[in-house]
Motif scaffolding. Structure first.
Motif: not given
Length: 224
Positions: A4-9, A50-54, A18-19
């Motif tokens: 996972x890189x710079x993931x936020x939702x 199933x969902x798309x991150x921001x 935010x990860x």
């Protein structure tokens, strides 16, 4: 296995979490913790595609190459109240085998093996939607394992189950782990199932903390 890189939702201007970076080899079974509303289900659904991150990226390395979710039949998400087709227990498994593209003979063999594995042979002709909560989860695990996924994402699998049902589910999950299936599960309450986990991820105030289960404190902060 997972990167996972710079993931936020989030569902407003303020991110739910935010990860910055996270790597998981898949060797350790993971217990995902967090208060209601912290975003545990959202994270699992994003990992499953199933969902798309921001923003940011999720990548799985399930074979030789990295790939982005969804990864059909390879990474499977199971909700705490798994959907049952309005047919028999047997046909719930048969439909999954058909979706996977198994030949008729192979699919019937695998369905019968899954019925035996999850202990629902006597209920094979019973309507799946008439099963108890524990039986439904056992069927859902069998339906997923029929596809031989590399990763199972279990969302509150012990919610609303009695002690015996939890023990039954724990036995099936232990079989899956022994067969090489990687598992991430979210759970509010400790159980025999969470005791199997060697690693904890905790969502708190928009940050993800990681620790091994024998640590007395959170060993590493992954999110900033």
């Amino acid at each position: 296995m997972l990167e996972i890189n710079r993931l936020s939702h989030g569902f407003s201007a303020e991110p739910l979490w935010t990860i910055d970076h996270l790597h998981w080899s898949g060797q350790d079974m993971v217990h995902l913790l967090g208060d209601n509303g912290s975003g545990k289900t959202t994270l699992l659904r994003i990992l499953a595609g199933l969902d798309v991150p921001c923003q940011g990226s999720v990548r799985w390395r399930l074979d030789r190459q990295w790939q982005r979710p969804p990864c059909p039949a390879r990474v499977i998400y199971l909700h705490q109240t798994p959907y049952m087709f309005d047919v028999s227990v047997f046909d719930n498994l048969r439909l999954a085998a058909r979706w996977y593209g198994l030949a008729r003979r192979d699919s019937l063999m695998r369905v019968r093996r899954m019925l035996h594995w999850c202990g629902l042979e006597q209920q094979a002709r019973q309507r799946a939607r008439s099963l108890s909560g524990g039986e439904r989860l056992r069927l859902a695990l069998a339906r997923a394992w029929l596809l031989q996924p590399r990763v199972l994402l279990l969302d509150e699998p012990t919610a609303n189950l009695d002690a015996q049902a939890i023990a039954d589910v724990d036995s099936l999950v232990a079989d899956l782990v022994r067969e090489g299936c990687a598992v991430i599960l979210s759970a509010h309450h400790a159980s025999v199932l969470t005791e199997r986990c060697q690693r904890r991820w905790q969502l708190c105030d928009g940050l993800l903390w990681e620790s091994t289960t024998n640590a007395s404190f959170m060993a590493e902060r992954l999110l900033r």
